[in-house]
Design a protein around this motif. Sequence first.
Motif, short mmCIF file in Angstrom:
data_model
loop_
_atom_site.label_atom_id
_atom_site.label_comp_id
_atom_site.label_asym_id
_atom_site.label_seq_id
_atom_site.Cartn_x
_atom_site.Cartn_y
_atom_site.Cartn_z
N LEU A 8 0.83 -1.21 0.00
CA LEU A 8 0.00 0.00 0.00
C LEU A 8 0.86 1.26 0.00
N PRO A 18 -6.84 3.86 -3.10
CA PRO A 18 -7.76 2.72 -3.09
C PRO A 18 -9.13 3.07 -3.67
N ALA A 21 -13.98 -1.39 -2.34
CA ALA A 21 -13.99 -2.80 -2.74
C ALA A 21 -15.39 -3.38 -2.72
N ARG A 26 -8.63 -6.14 -4.31
CA ARG A 26 -8.32 -4.75 -3.97
C ARG A 26 -8.00 -3.98 -5.24
N SER A 27 -8.64 -2.82 -5.40
CA SER A 27 -8.46 -2.00 -6.60
C SER A 27 -7.91 -0.63 -6.23
N PHE A 28 -7.14 -0.06 -7.16
CA PHE A 28 -6.52 1.25 -6.95
C PHE A 28 -6.56 2.01 -8.26
N THR A 44 -6.10 -3.74 -10.27
CA THR A 44 -6.87 -4.64 -9.41
C THR A 44 -6.04 -5.88 -9.12
N TRP A 48 -2.91 -12.45 -4.34
CA TRP A 48 -1.67 -11.98 -3.73
C TRP A 48 -0.57 -13.03 -3.80
#
Length: 555
Positions: A8, A18, A21, A26-28, A44, A48
């Motif tokens: 992050l 961010p 969601a 997780r999208s940014f 997105t 992970w």
Amino acid sequence: MSKLGESLRALRTRGFTPVAARSAARSFKGVLACKKGEISVKLTIYDWNFLSYPHIQVLERQDFLPELMPHVDVAGNLCYFAPGSVTLDRYNPATAILQCLDQATAILDRISLDPHYRVEDIQNEFPAHWEYGQLSLPWQVLLGEIKPNTIKASYFILEIGDKKQALISNTPGEATRLAGALGANFKPSHFQCWILRTKSLPAVPQKMPTTIKELFDWIKIWDHDLYGKVQNILSQRDYLKQSYMPFAIETPVGWLGFGFDLDRIRREAYSRDPKKYRQYLHMKGGSQGLFRMAIKEVSARFVHSRNLSYEDLQNKRVTVVGCGAIGSFVAQALVRLGAGTGERGILKIIDSDKLGPENLGRHALGFPSLFRHKTEALQEELLRQFPHGKIIGIASSAFEYKQLFDADLIIDATGEEAVSELLNGLRLARSSEVPVLHIWIRGNGEAVQALWTDSTGGACYRCLTIPDPNHHRKERFELLKNAPVLRTDGCRAFTPYAVSSPLHASALAIDMICSWLQGSPSPKFRTRSVEGADLYKLRNHDPSKLKSCPACDPT
């Protein structure tokens, strides 16, 4: 959690914030600092562990970006790494994510700065752009066998459950076989698809054509001869007999397909003068929309030769003697190599036995084939998987089959010395030109061996055994240091080995056949062993004929 925190913070340093969601992903949102300007994107992360790469979507297409771009679909989804080309470090996710952003920036820079890169890349992957270059989905079409001089082929509709799919094929027989293999229903069709060919790579337009006029303009730029052929077809009567007009074009990078509906009133009015309908398509009718076809080849030629750099077994007559552990896997591999296809091609599998429970642990067939003749069940299974093939199962002894040597290649997959010797003797007695490949398992699966025999000379199968009054069947090329473990089942003795052994033997046999297809099966005597096996070392070579061999030199 510390790794997530590092990720992050790394994204914040690049100006990514961010996005709310709606799922576990997780999208940014942020911008990529490209050389011609900033480009807004959405990142997105679904996984992970990075088994799949983070998804990057271009949100706004700046003026310096062309409408049609390589690696970017119509929805802005960017392919920046080819699947599997780069392994991202799951233990350092922050660096992995920044690596993806840097690669995406580099790709977009190349697209905006190097027009040659854009054109070349799109041309080489044009069928993918044709399929995904518009928001409207293409019509999924299967392409069967199309002969080189074909100018028209039948256009069938397959019904698979509640879905429909088209098939272009020269023959109803192929359509019937494919429909059966796919579990589809189909009806004979009176519709035709026109087949065209070009040696020119598709021209790269600013955007994909969506109307008939745009299509004509694009084809004229692409290949003027191709354009002329399309116009010539539209000057003939045949196409006005149907309600839509499909074309399939073979290009150096694959097949492209398109079509358009035909106005019922006009086509009936112009049926005697089709040039008037062609004129209509160049004028008012030119604004009519197209339907695109995403063509997937399913012909035997494509399926079996696509992964090869040499000719496959199409039009070859191949006979497998023995459908046990080795032969069942050999037969499966042979059909994948094209055996049984083509006008002349045929695959024969010969075995008189039925499949017993004792066979199941190391055979290609399973419980549904129990107590059936191996050849019958294997033929049925192979045709279920590959309906193009001509496969014949013969449930008898190979030595009772009069057309045994009516072949281009015979594969002895019995693994039984007595059978192999008799087959070897028949080849020699007939002075047969047909090569015979013998394949067998050694010991308890420690190794597999194969011998290619033909009329060009060299050792026959019996040449592998030295005449010696003091030793029964003494090996010319000794391999095993220890006698194999034997077991008995009632009055029968057998050698235990795992299913890996017939798979190993099958792979060796197919490799030798591939060598033959490329010009030479040499080395004709090959040995492969498993790691750690206690064996004498043997080199792969072309063994010479053994002097005083009772089979090939009975002097």
